[in-house]
Design a protein around this motif. Sequence first.
Motif, PDB file in Angstrom:
ATOM      1  N   ALA A 103      16.250  -9.463 -18.098  1.00 42.86           N
ATOM      2  CA  ALA A 103      15.754 -10.821 -17.852  1.00 42.86           C
ATOM      3  C   ALA A 103      14.719 -10.831 -16.734  1.00 42.86           C
ATOM      4  O   ALA A 103      13.675 -11.489 -16.827  1.00 42.86           O
ATOM      5  N   VAL A 104      14.984 -10.092 -15.653  1.00 48.62           N
ATOM      6  CA  VAL A 104      14.047 -10.015 -14.523  1.00 48.62           C
ATOM      7  C   VAL A 104      12.746  -9.350 -14.945  1.00 48.62           C
ATOM      8  O   VAL A 104      11.647  -9.809 -14.604  1.00 48.62           O
TER       9      VAL A 104
ATOM     10  N   LEU B 244      11.114  -8.118  -4.997  1.00 48.52           N
ATOM     11  CA  LEU B 244      10.936  -6.863  -5.721  1.00 48.52           C
ATOM     12  C   LEU B 244       9.503  -6.345  -5.651  1.00 48.52           C
ATOM     13  O   LEU B 244       9.251  -5.185  -5.324  1.00 48.52           O
ATOM     14  N   LEU B 245       8.541  -7.211  -5.954  1.00 53.60           N
ATOM     15  CA  LEU B 245       7.141  -6.784  -5.986  1.00 53.60           C
ATOM     16  C   LEU B 245       6.548  -6.648  -4.593  1.00 53.60           C
ATOM     17  O   LEU B 245       5.393  -6.240  -4.439  1.00 53.60           O
ATOM     18  N   ASN B 246       7.327  -6.985  -3.575  1.00 56.91           N
ATOM     19  CA  ASN B 246       6.891  -6.781  -2.187  1.00 56.91           C
ATOM     20  C   ASN B 246       7.371  -5.440  -1.635  1.00 56.91           C
ATOM     21  O   ASN B 246       7.157  -5.139  -0.460  1.00 56.91           O
TER      22      ASN B 246
ATOM     23  N   GLY C  30       6.074 -11.903 -17.808  1.00 55.61           N
ATOM     24  CA  GLY C  30       5.606 -13.204 -18.262  1.00 55.61           C
ATOM     25  C   GLY C  30       4.874 -13.968 -17.180  1.00 55.61           C
ATOM     26  O   GLY C  30       3.839 -14.602 -17.439  1.00 55.61           O
ATOM     27  N   THR C  31       5.381 -13.899 -15.945  1.00 61.34           N
ATOM     28  CA  THR C  31       4.732 -14.585 -14.827  1.00 61.34           C
ATOM     29  C   THR C  31       3.348 -14.001 -14.563  1.00 61.34           C
ATOM     30  O   THR C  31       2.385 -14.742 -14.321  1.00 61.34           O
ATOM     31  N   ALA C  32       3.250 -12.670 -14.610  1.00 63.44           N
ATOM     32  CA  ALA C  32       1.963 -12.015 -14.370  1.00 63.44           C
ATOM     33  C   ALA C  32       0.926 -12.448 -15.407  1.00 63.44           C
ATOM     34  O   ALA C  32      -0.209 -12.818 -15.059  1.00 63.44           O
ATOM     35  N   LEU C  33       1.313 -12.456 -16.672  1.00 60.53           N
ATOM     36  CA  LEU C  33       0.389 -12.866 -17.731  1.00 60.53           C
ATOM     37  C   LEU C  33       0.022 -14.343 -17.606  1.00 60.53           C
ATOM     38  O   LEU C  33      -1.146 -14.713 -17.767  1.00 60.53           O
TER      39      LEU C  33
END
Length: 346
Positions: free
Chosen positions: A232-233, A215-217, A239-242
Amino acid sequence: MKIAVDAMGGDYAPKEIVEGIELARDTYPDITFLLYGLTDQINKYLKNDDRIEVKQADEVIAMGDEPVKAVRSKKQSSLVLAATAVKDGEADAFFSAGNTGAILAAGLFIIGRIKGIDRPGLATTLPVVTENSRKNFVMLDVGANADTKVLNMYQYAMMGKYYAQNVMNVANPEIGLLNNGTEADKGNMDHRKVHDLLADDGDLNFAGNVESRELLNGAADVVVTDGFTGNAVLKSIEGTALSMLHLIKDNIMAGSLKSKLGAAMLKSTFGNIAKAMDYSRYGGAVLMGVKAPVVKTHGSSKAPTVKNTIGQIKQIIDSKMIPELNDYITSHKDHLDQIKDSIKNK
């Protein structure tokens, strides 16, 4: 242009909401704001009432209130009065950082859905962090509907296309279906049906299935999913970024003098990473499928995020996306009826 604001919604309301609205007011000279809430609390933080009208609301819908019940019972709440202002034509858009379920209920029951859209969905803009021609993408639904049907996801693709074209200025947006693999036969039966519907629609530039890790690519301009998975995504990405930013900072602080000097030399690089992953820069979530712009930002939003979200709302209004989407859905009523029939018969 007038925007109705639920000034009491959010973890830091009304202080951060009022300060954010003043920042937006100073940035966008063509916008007037209607602030609904407890006037004594709002006025405590309001420095300048130029193009800001404060409207008394005797009640507040709390974050823990049951959404539909609160909207129906608290008629004099800041959230309900702001939504009613849009319904009555006193404002062009509704903004809140409050109770998500109540915002959705107000959008549905007060402002009303576009005829032909069965279930509105929440759309949010997320960043593309790798070298890519795309700078960001829109994903929907990210939490309006936990139980999503095949027809709903098909309609999300139609609405996502309009958002990407009109607000993100993408001429022919690529649409991807979030799935657990890129092959056409991946996913449960509902996702396979959605895949086939999107692939057969000549009006949509369907790119096929996309996986969450891509997604972020920049896998697509528009990513369609059900509300449960989308929410959820979204929370996983945030959460992963933080967590990654905290992990980098903690390792630097716990490291040697050499690592601290290295970090100092890379300060601007780390700043760019933090900026790219800062979701507050991309505004709020838009309730797609209702008759006017309804935008919800994070409950923890501070003034800069509020200001950025107002800029997003201005883009939506200026683009005339919603009336054009309404016309498009109306003109394609026969096509949508055929889709409904085909889903029922399968």
